[in-house]
Design a protein around this motif. Structure first.
Motif, PDB file in Angstrom:
ATOM      1  N   LYS A  33       0.823  -1.208   0.000  1.00 27.07           N
ATOM      2  CA  LYS A  33       0.000   0.000   0.000  1.00 27.07           C
ATOM      3  C   LYS A  33       0.860   1.262   0.000  1.00 27.07           C
ATOM      4  CE  LYS A  33      -3.942  -2.067   2.334  1.00 27.07           C
ATOM      5  NZ  LYS A  33      -4.760  -2.073   3.546  1.00 27.07           N
ATOM      6  N   PRO A  35       3.578   3.955  -1.065  1.00 24.59           N
ATOM      7  CA  PRO A  35       4.079   4.341  -2.387  1.00 24.59           C
ATOM      8  C   PRO A  35       5.616   4.381  -2.432  1.00 24.59           C
ATOM      9  CG  PRO A  35       3.367   6.277  -1.207  1.00 24.59           C
ATOM     10  CD  PRO A  35       3.047   5.091  -0.331  1.00 24.59           C
ATOM     11  N   ARG A  37       7.802   2.307  -3.951  1.00 24.69           N
ATOM     12  CA  ARG A  37       8.354   2.090  -5.288  1.00 24.69           C
ATOM     13  C   ARG A  37       8.165   3.324  -6.156  1.00 24.69           C
ATOM     14  NH1 ARG A  37       9.882  -2.089  -8.651  1.00 24.69           N
ATOM     15  NH2 ARG A  37       9.423  -1.742 -10.850  1.00 24.69           N
ATOM     16  N   GLU A  38       6.963   3.886  -6.083  1.00 30.34           N
ATOM     17  CA  GLU A  38       6.684   5.086  -6.885  1.00 30.34           C
ATOM     18  C   GLU A  38       7.626   6.228  -6.487  1.00 30.34           C
ATOM     19  OE1 GLU A  38       2.955   8.082  -7.490  1.00 30.34           O
ATOM     20  OE2 GLU A  38       2.518   5.938  -7.305  1.00 30.34           O
ATOM     21  N   GLY A  39       7.861   6.362  -5.202  1.00 25.78           N
ATOM     22  CA  GLY A  39       8.787   7.392  -4.733  1.00 25.78           C
ATOM     23  C   GLY A  39      10.211   7.127  -5.178  1.00 25.78           C
TER      24      GLY A  39
END
Length: 93
Positions: A33, A35, A37-39
């Protein structure tokens, strides 16, 4: 007595394993949940953009320095050489 001790140890190991598995699953869900990886991807992309801009600026500085040196040599009457990307060497690696 020996049977009770073995059952107690087995029960303890079972409970420890169940608690560990539950903690693992909870951590796995929480990380899915988050973030993170996105960061990480955004930070890496920003780093790539920054390094490319730094390379561009360094190349412009090198070319401007070469222009200044060529103009100075021209003023004193020397023939200037064009800037090169590196030194050539005539040996094999």
């Amino acid at each position: 007595m020996v049977v009770q001790a073995v059952l107690l140890k087995a029960g303890s190991a079972l409970v420890t394993g169940l608690v560990g598995a539950a903690a693992y699953e909870a951590t796995k869900k929480a990380l899915a949940k988050a973030p993170l990886r996105e960061g990480a991807v955004a930070a890496t992309a920003l780093g790539l953009k920054g390094s490319r801009k730094a390379e561009e600026v360094a190349e412009n500085v090198r070319l401007n320095a070469a222009d200044i040196l060529a103009e100075a040599k021209e003023r004193v009457g020397e023939e200037s050489t064009p800037p090169t990307t590196g030194t050539a060497h005539d040996h094999d690696h």
